[in-house]
Design a protein around this motif. Sequence first.
Motif, PDB file in Angstrom:
ATOM      1  N   GLN A  84      45.953  27.411  36.100  1.00  0.00           N
ATOM      2  CA  GLN A  84      46.538  28.195  35.034  1.00  0.00           C
ATOM      3  C   GLN A  84      45.452  28.218  34.184  1.00  0.00           C
ATOM      4  O   GLN A  84      44.851  27.661  33.557  1.00  0.00           O
ATOM      5  CB  GLN A  84      47.803  27.779  34.644  1.00  0.00           C
ATOM      6  N   LYS A 102      37.264  34.342  33.071  1.00  0.00           N
ATOM      7  CA  LYS A 102      37.220  33.650  34.416  1.00  0.00           C
ATOM      8  C   LYS A 102      36.685  32.347  34.267  1.00  0.00           C
ATOM      9  O   LYS A 102      35.608  32.034  33.614  1.00  0.00           O
ATOM     10  CB  LYS A 102      36.120  34.588  35.115  1.00  0.00           C
ATOM     11  N   GLN A 137      35.732  28.722  36.137  1.00  0.00           N
ATOM     12  CA  GLN A 137      35.466  28.326  37.603  1.00  0.00           C
ATOM     13  C   GLN A 137      34.779  26.825  37.478  1.00  0.00           C
ATOM     14  O   GLN A 137      34.180  26.391  36.467  1.00  0.00           O
ATOM     15  CB  GLN A 137      34.483  29.101  38.207  1.00  0.00           C
ATOM     16  N   LYS A 161      39.572  31.279  38.538  1.00  0.00           N
ATOM     17  CA  LYS A 161      40.744  32.070  38.105  1.00  0.00           C
ATOM     18  C   LYS A 161      40.428  32.708  37.370  1.00  0.00           C
ATOM     19  O   LYS A 161      39.664  32.425  36.223  1.00  0.00           O
ATOM     20  CB  LYS A 161      42.077  31.094  38.045  1.00  0.00           C
ATOM     21  N   GLU A 162      41.228  33.791  36.797  1.00  0.00           N
ATOM     22  CA  GLU A 162      40.860  34.674  35.805  1.00  0.00           C
ATOM     23  C   GLU A 162      42.109  35.278  35.351  1.00  0.00           C
ATOM     24  O   GLU A 162      43.146  35.425  35.904  1.00  0.00           O
ATOM     25  CB  GLU A 162      39.699  35.679  36.062  1.00  0.00           C
ATOM     26  N   THR A 163      42.205  35.917  33.914  1.00  0.00           N
ATOM     27  CA  THR A 163      43.171  36.572  33.304  1.00  0.00           C
ATOM     28  C   THR A 163      42.595  37.409  32.322  1.00  0.00           C
ATOM     29  O   THR A 163      41.512  37.220  31.773  1.00  0.00           O
ATOM     30  CB  THR A 163      44.104  35.643  32.853  1.00  0.00           C
TER      31      THR A 163
END
Length: 86
Positions: A1, A64, A66, A72-74
Amino acid sequence: QVILSPHPAVVRINQNITLRCEADALPKPRYLWKFDGTIMDKEVQNTLSITNAQVKDAGGYTCKVQNFYGSKETTRMVNVECECIK
């Protein structure tokens, strides 16, 4: 998350705001920031500071994260408010 704060992300014109990206990941992740989809080359920490905010700074900021296991990115929209003179 991946958590990106503050929420909402609003800053007055000529003021500063810092976006903070937090990820619960092991091993420790690398960070990459984008502004309206374009990579910000020099931004590789988990915080991004916008100083002396102008209208051109409004838009979508993506964090992002990693590591070896993936990424994952938001994205958070940053709004720049101005005081209009009547």
